[in-house]
Design an enzyme around this catalytic site. Structure first.
Site, PDB file in Angstrom:
ATOM      1  N   GLY A  69      57.254 -54.783  22.485  1.00 27.97           N
ATOM      2  CA  GLY A  69      58.124 -55.760  22.116  1.00 27.97           C
ATOM      3  C   GLY A  69      59.832 -55.436  22.079  1.00 27.97           C
ATOM      4  O   GLY A  69      60.612 -56.108  22.134  1.00 27.97           O
TER       5      GLY A  69
ATOM      6  N   SER B  11      59.455 -14.515   4.688  1.00 27.94           N
ATOM      7  CA  SER B  11      59.356 -15.837   4.747  1.00 27.94           C
ATOM      8  C   SER B  11      60.683 -16.448   5.159  1.00 27.94           C
ATOM      9  O   SER B  11      61.712 -16.098   4.643  1.00 27.94           O
ATOM     10  CB  SER B  11      59.208 -16.529   3.270  1.00 27.94           C
ATOM     11  OG  SER B  11      59.151 -17.729   3.309  1.00 27.94           O
TER      12      SER B  11
ATOM     13  N   MET C 225      61.510 -54.202  25.096  1.00 25.66           N
ATOM     14  CA  MET C 225      61.952 -54.358  26.394  1.00 25.66           C
ATOM     15  C   MET C 225      61.703 -56.005  26.992  1.00 25.66           C
ATOM     16  O   MET C 225      60.647 -56.664  26.403  1.00 25.66           O
ATOM     17  CB  MET C 225      61.699 -53.080  27.325  1.00 25.66           C
ATOM     18  CG  MET C 225      62.264 -52.149  26.903  1.00 25.66           C
ATOM     19  SD  MET C 225      61.900 -50.525  27.809  1.00 25.66           S
ATOM     20  CE  MET C 225      60.263 -50.412  27.627  1.00 25.66           C
TER      21      MET C 225
ATOM     22  N   ARG D 167      57.581 -57.558  34.255  1.00 31.42           N
ATOM     23  CA  ARG D 167      57.371 -57.029  32.766  1.00 31.42           C
ATOM     24  C   ARG D 167      57.907 -55.465  32.853  1.00 31.42           C
ATOM     25  O   ARG D 167      57.731 -54.917  33.721  1.00 31.42           O
ATOM     26  CB  ARG D 167      56.120 -57.017  32.118  1.00 31.42           C
ATOM     27  CG  ARG D 167      55.619 -58.405  32.237  1.00 31.42           C
ATOM     28  CD  ARG D 167      54.397 -58.748  31.494  1.00 31.42           C
ATOM     29  NE  ARG D 167      53.241 -58.308  32.158  1.00 31.42           N
ATOM     30  CZ  ARG D 167      51.832 -58.082  31.770  1.00 31.42           C
ATOM     31  NH1 ARG D 167      51.672 -58.064  30.539  1.00 31.42           N
ATOM     32  NH2 ARG D 167      50.940 -57.391  32.493  1.00 31.42           N
TER      33      ARG D 167
ATOM     34  N   HIS E  64      54.907 -59.862  16.995  1.00 29.06           N
ATOM     35  CA  HIS E  64      55.824 -58.625  17.138  1.00 29.06           C
ATOM     36  C   HIS E  64      55.926 -58.116  15.626  1.00 29.06           C
ATOM     37  O   HIS E  64      55.833 -56.702  15.421  1.00 29.06           O
ATOM     38  CB  HIS E  64      57.211 -59.276  17.115  1.00 29.06           C
ATOM     39  CG  HIS E  64      58.142 -58.141  17.213  1.00 29.06           C
ATOM     40  ND1 HIS E  64      58.894 -58.223  15.836  1.00 29.06           N
ATOM     41  CD2 HIS E  64      58.593 -57.433  17.923  1.00 29.06           C
ATOM     42  CE1 HIS E  64      59.872 -57.042  16.113  1.00 29.06           C
ATOM     43  NE2 HIS E  64      59.799 -56.581  17.511  1.00 29.06           N
TER      44      HIS E  64
ATOM     45  N   TYR F 162      51.493 -18.312   8.303  1.00 32.33           N
ATOM     46  CA  TYR F 162      51.572 -19.741   7.654  1.00 32.33           C
ATOM     47  C   TYR F 162      52.734 -20.305   7.653  1.00 32.33           C
ATOM     48  O   TYR F 162      54.004 -20.104   8.060  1.00 32.33           O
ATOM     49  CB  TYR F 162      51.033 -19.526   6.205  1.00 32.33           C
ATOM     50  CG  TYR F 162      52.223 -18.688   5.496  1.00 32.33           C
ATOM     51  CD1 TYR F 162      53.220 -19.326   4.729  1.00 32.33           C
ATOM     52  CD2 TYR F 162      52.550 -17.041   5.277  1.00 32.33           C
ATOM     53  CE1 TYR F 162      54.315 -18.892   3.958  1.00 32.33           C
ATOM     54  CE2 TYR F 162      53.386 -16.611   4.694  1.00 32.33           C
ATOM     55  CZ  TYR F 162      54.525 -17.452   3.979  1.00 32.33           C
ATOM     56  OH  TYR F 162      55.364 -17.028   3.000  1.00 32.33           O
TER      57      TYR F 162
ATOM     58  N   ARG G  93      46.087 -50.865  26.912  1.00 26.77           N
ATOM     59  CA  ARG G  93      46.678 -49.467  26.485  1.00 26.77           C
ATOM     60  C   ARG G  93      46.085 -49.182  25.275  1.00 26.77           C
ATOM     61  O   ARG G  93      45.419 -49.653  24.529  1.00 26.77           O
ATOM     62  CB  ARG G  93      48.050 -49.734  26.518  1.00 26.77           C
ATOM     63  CG  ARG G  93      48.446 -50.498  25.197  1.00 26.77           C
ATOM     64  CD  ARG G  93      49.940 -51.053  25.221  1.00 26.77           C
ATOM     65  NE  ARG G  93      50.136 -52.169  24.216  1.00 26.77           N
ATOM     66  CZ  ARG G  93      51.285 -52.840  24.186  1.00 26.77           C
ATOM     67  NH1 ARG G  93      52.219 -52.445  25.085  1.00 26.77           N
ATOM     68  NH2 ARG G  93      51.665 -53.635  23.288  1.00 26.77           N
TER      69      ARG G  93
ATOM     70  N   CYS H  58      59.283 -21.266   4.921  1.00 23.97           N
ATOM     71  CA  CYS H  58      59.189 -22.191   3.675  1.00 23.97           C
ATOM     72  C   CYS H  58      60.420 -23.169   3.709  1.00 23.97           C
ATOM     73  O   CYS H  58      60.668 -23.914   2.705  1.00 23.97           O
ATOM     74  CB  CYS H  58      59.329 -21.330   2.317  1.00 23.97           C
ATOM     75  SG  CYS H  58      60.562 -20.350   2.319  1.00 23.97           S
TER      76      CYS H  58
ATOM     77  N   LYS I  27      51.837 -49.298  31.308  1.00 24.27           N
ATOM     78  CA  LYS I  27      51.316 -50.552  31.617  1.00 24.27           C
ATOM     79  C   LYS I  27      50.959 -50.425  33.179  1.00 24.27           C
ATOM     80  O   LYS I  27      49.986 -50.777  33.591  1.00 24.27           O
ATOM     81  CB  LYS I  27      52.165 -51.391  31.573  1.00 24.27           C
ATOM     82  CG  LYS I  27      51.816 -53.084  31.683  1.00 24.27           C
ATOM     83  CD  LYS I  27      52.945 -53.999  31.259  1.00 24.27           C
ATOM     84  CE  LYS I  27      52.936 -54.030  29.868  1.00 24.27           C
ATOM     85  NZ  LYS I  27      54.071 -55.070  29.214  1.00 24.27           N
TER      86      LYS I  27
END
Length: 963
Positions: free
Chosen positions: A186, A849, A188, A177, A538, A936, A420, A916, A107
């Site tokens: 919402g 693997s 804080m 704020r 909210h 992979y 934002r 895996c 902010k």
């Protein structure tokens, strides 16, 4: 009569300063406010009194009570520390910019940036996130010199506004704020209209010429300050407001007169007194304690929960933004709103949001009034609407992303209070990314980075199978605040939602309105239904960020949270009743409606083609049936990285009975007979899987679990007797076998390659089934790439034993059929010793693997089945940053992987290496494995798209870092 304050955010820009120098009153001994949960706010506070007598006992600091803040009137800049803790922004100069989010919070950085690019932003100052960390480290006291910097910054705001804090003739009002580096909507605290007391309220009324406006601002301040700073439950103020509206026989706050609001101010002060609290008249004391409250809210329970749920780590704290007020409650030419530059649910390129006339920002987001759609602002305040359109276009072009904006219109003039990057659903994220490329605002690499892995997770959630089929069960309709389908049992509190979810029950949280204290329950729920609120309330914002369906603002719904019942159009919804929510249409539907799986097409298909063009890591799947394999192919899997043969044994009663007969066999001949009966089942499954993968690599793991897992419990008398008859042995022999196979620590017991070495006939049967299946597929014109994986090796000799057996049987089958099957033999690295001996093991293994489930268990010494007993404490106390069975432990397990990769490829340069374990589809893990150089990752079918995106983002980041 004095004209309304001319286009000044704080309503002071056109007013003359009071005669003479305004001297701020001295501040008293410092006293931090401990932020509490809602349940604890009304509890007795710690004893001790401020020397001023202005505030009650609750504000006495618990630590370092010897510290005193210097007088605000005697700021000595020589005492300021070298490290800058306060940054100002406004028309004259902005000390920060958008690149400073870690220091100024999102902010604060964006307020500075908006000021820099010429938007109309009320001036203010930002106290850094570093200061928040220092505040908590120092026993909740501001660091030396910080207050002096705040006051110096305040002077620049006063100079730009032409007003002074605490000056009754020209009062400056402030908003205080929060703002962390990562958006936490919402979670804080905020305080608006700070700076009012009886004298300043009277002065504001006189100077503005609008007594009603002044006392509306005053009563709002008393409410918010009491709730946020002094721990007074908000409902006590709301009760007084509702009582006065009933007395005056009006339904809207705006119908109350100036005299009514003066009366309400008095009643609000009585609320303070009834709890033994005294409202601080000193504006500087108000400011200091409000800063404390915002810093304290960083460690509130709701903020902790939100960070935990969203995996937000590594932040120092929240910044505090102190900004001149802009007033949306100055009559019918004023208002306040929240909007997005594109639709955050669908991604449509159209302004999306809500506003309220004659209101302040909290009225919109709190859900206590139902706002108007943003497009109607074009009719009610056309000039302000056009300013908003122009500002939105400028912000999108500047930030190159969809923006979430808070604004206030004061007497027709637009003021931008925040921007934002907007929270969005998965569908919106993909569409926005694709369209921003099409519009030429971003390149493809940037677009790939804009979509979060969690967004794809949302897109993989099911939708209703047939929306037309349930039309007769629609109970009512509200606002479609967050899209998707939710089915669950109705619950009426966050606590019930958590408890039912932990018992494995799907729930829909039904509330009159949500508050930040409900976040745990919202996260536990399949969806959220609210009687009140709008599209930017909210509930809507939080649910949308989590991809949970949400319906708000339903006028026909009446929620009785105390009695756990809701009524809608003559129907009752009681706790435990199944309901369904269509968050895309706002429909509230009776009963448990059927769902259908998602599809990857349209914008998502285009986006995923960009993803696949950029990633280096292959993405395979863990699949044990042909159906799983086909599902994974739909999600883009490039093969099977793990097929667990033992899962096939439970597919039917006949199969599990045959397996049990093999295990309890008293002779090798009996065991071979059972294995011969089992082979056709295995061959059939392998054939289906190989066909489904159409020549893509399929890695099949030999039998891994200990044999006792397939046997019935000894107390299951009927099953044991049936097994004895089937195997042709006595019941006592069945019981004896069950007893012999029981293990103290099965994870480290008779399993994996140890089974195949002890009973080679088991390995022989499985290998024959694999290769006979592969031969059949090839003979029917299909392609095959078969990889045989030996589990749980700890020595090179173990692998060599099984590798020779595999190759011998494979050669026999191929020779019998006259067909060569492309294949490799490798191993699963899941024992730490195997990682350390990777060089030797790679002499035999053609692929590795990493089975990170067991590798994590053995490296940490944690049982995956029992970690739940202590993991919450470990996470709460920071001993572990995350569950290591969900996110790969890079410092320990990751080091073993890196070592094994290096040693294995030193022996066999073309060694194929993958993972895996369950972590294979987790984005942080995928990024790490990209850097390590694996070939992979393999994960469950529904995580395949997420792994594809994570792999692409890792590649883009890596390429950028090398430039």
């Amino acid at each position: 009569m004095q004209k309304h304050l001319l286009h000044s955010p704080a309503g002071c820009g056109s007013l003359p300063l009071a005669a003479g120098k305004v001297v701020a009153p001295p501040l008293r001994a410092q006293g931090p406010v401990r932020r509490k949960t809602a349940a604890a706010r009304s509890a007795e506070q710690q004893p001790g009194a401020l020397s001023s007598g202005l505030l009650n006992k609750q504000f006495q600091p618990k630590l370092r009570t010897d510290r005193v803040i210097p007088s605000a009137a005697t700021v000595d800049t020589a005492t300021m520390v070298q490290s800058q803790r306060v940054y100002t922004f406004g028309k004259t100069k902005s000390q920060g910019d958008a690149s400073m989010k870690q220091l100024l919070g999102g902010k604060g950085a964006n307020l500075a940036e908006m000021s820099r690019i010429g938007l109309s932003v009320p001036p203010g100052l930002t106290i850094t996130t570093d200061t928040c960390a220092e505040f908590h480290e120092n026993g909740r006291t501001l660091p030396d010199g910080c207050w002096e910097e705040v006051l110096a910054g305040l002077r620049t705001v006063e100079a730009e506004m032409g007003c002074r804090l605490g000056d009754a003739s020209a009062p400056l009002l402030l908003s205080v704020r929060s703002g962390a580096a990562v958006s936490m909507p919402g979670m804080m605290d905020t305080v608006l209209n700070l700076g009012l007391n009886d004298t300043c309220a009277a002065g504001l009324a006189k100077r503005s010429g609008d007594e009603r406006f002044a006392y509306d601002a005053y009563r709002r301040f008393l409410d918010m300050y009491g709730d946020v700073v002094m721990g007074i439950p908000h409902h006590l103020f709301e009760d007084q407001l509702e009582r006065l509206k009933a007395e005056r026989r009006v339904s809207e706050d705006t119908a109350l007169t100036a005299a009514d609001l003066k009366l309400l101010v008095g009643r609000y002060k009585e609320v303070y007194k009834s709890l033994g609290k005294i409202f601080p008249e000193d504006p500087y004391e108000q400011l200091r304690l409000a800063i404390y409250a915002v810093f304290d809210s960083w460690q509130s329970e709701r903020a902790d929960v939100y960070r935990s749920v969203n995996g937000i780590t590594g932040l120092k704290g929240t910044a505090v933004n102190v900004q001149a007020m802009a007033f949306g409650n100055m009559g019918l030419t004023s208002g306040t709103g929240v909007c997005f530059t594109r639709n955050p649910s669908t991604g449509e390129r159209k302004l999306y949001g809500e506003y309220l006339i004659n209101a302040q920002g909290e009225d919109v987001v709190a859900g206590i009034r139902t706002p108007e759609p943003i497009e109607t602002l074009a009719r009610t305040l056309p000039g302000a609407y056009q300013q908003l359109i122009d500002n939105c276009a400028l912000l999108e072009k500047h930030y190159k992303d969809m923006q979430d904006i808070e604004f206030t219109v004061q007497e027709g003039k637009l003021y931008m209070l925040q921007c934002r990057s907007g929270k969005r659903t998965g569908a919106a994220a993909v569409r926005i990314a694709v369209e921003l490329v099409d519009e030429g605002l971003v390149d493809i690499d940037t677009a790939v980075m804009m979509v979060e892995p969690g967004h794809l997770d949302q897109l993989l959630h099911p939708q209703f199978a047939d929306e037309d089929a349930y039309k007769g069960d629609v109970l009512g309709t509200g606002l479609p605040a967050s899209p998707g389908a939710a089915v669950g049992q109705a619950v009426f509190s966050a606590e019930d939602a958590e408890a039912w979810k932990s018992s494995g029950l799907p729930v829909v949280l039904v509330r009159r309105e949500t508050s930040p204290e409900d976040v745990k329950g919202m996260y536990s729920a399949e969806g959220v239904l609210c009687q009140l609120g709008g599209m930017t309330s909210h509930a809507a914002v939080v649910a949308r960020g989590w991809g949970k369906p949400c319906i708000t603002g339903c006028p026909d719904l009446q929620v009785d949270e105390h009695n756990k019942i809701a009524r809608i159009n003559g129907h009752e919804i009681r706790q435990g009743d199944f309901i369904s929510l269509n968050g895309s249409t706002g429909e509230i539907i009776r009963g448990k409606q059927p769902l259908a799986p998602p599809e990857l097409a349209g914008d998502l298909g285009k986006f995923m083609s960009w993803v696949d063009a950029r990633r280096r890591l292959g993405v395979l799947t863990n699949a044990d049936t042909p159906e799983d394999a086909e599902e994974a192919r739909k999600f883009g899997a490039e093969g099977i990285g793990l097929c667990r043969t033992e899962h096939m044994f439970f597919a039917s009663e006949e199969r599990i009975a045959t397996v049990r007969r093999m295990i309890v066999a008293q002779t090798k001949e009996a065991r071979l007979k059972a294995l011969a009966d089992l082979l056709p089942f295995q061959r059939e499954d392998f054939e289906g899987i190989l066909k489904a993968m159409s020549g893509l690599p399929v890695t099949i793991r030999l039998l891994d679990p200990p044999l006792h897992e397939f046997l019935p419990d000894g107390e299951m008398t009927d099953v044991c007797e049936a097994l004895a008859r089937d195997a042709g042995i006595s019941v006592d022999e069945v019981y004896s076998t069950i007893e012999k196979l029981q293990e103290v620590n099965p994870m480290l017991g008779f399993r994996g390659c140890r089974l195949g070495i002890t009973y080679p006939e088991i390995t022989e049967m499985q290998v024959r089934a694999m290769f006979e299946a592969a031969v059949r597929v090839q003979q029917s014109g299909g392609a095959v790439q078969l990889d045989v994986m030996v589990p749980l090796v700890g020595t090179a000799a173990e692998l060599k034993n099984q590798e020779q057996l595999v190759r011998r049987v494979a050669e026999q089958v191929m020779k019998e059929a006259g067909v060569r099957v492309p294949h490799r033999v490798g191993t699963m690295i899941e024992v730490p010793r195997a990682a350390l001996q990777a060089g030797s093991i790679a002499k035999t293994a053609e692929f590795f693997s990493f089975g990170t489930n067991d590798l994590t268990q053995m490296t940490f010494g944690y049982s995956r089945d029992d970690i739940g007993k202590f993991l919450p404490s470990y996470l709460e106390n920071g001993i572990l940053p995350y569950d290591p069975f969900q996110v790969l432990d890079q410092e320990g397990v990751g080091e073993l992987i890196k070592f094994a990769v290096e040693r294995g490829r030193a022996t066999r340069p073309n060694l194929k290496i993958g993972i895996c374990g369950e972590q294979g589809g987790e984005p942080k893990t995928v990024a790490f494995l990209h850097e390590v150089g694996l070939d992979y990752v393999s994960c469950s079918p529904f995580r395949v798209p997420i792994a594809r995106l994570a792999a692409a983002q890792a590649a883009v980041r890596s390429a950028k870092s090398k430039k």
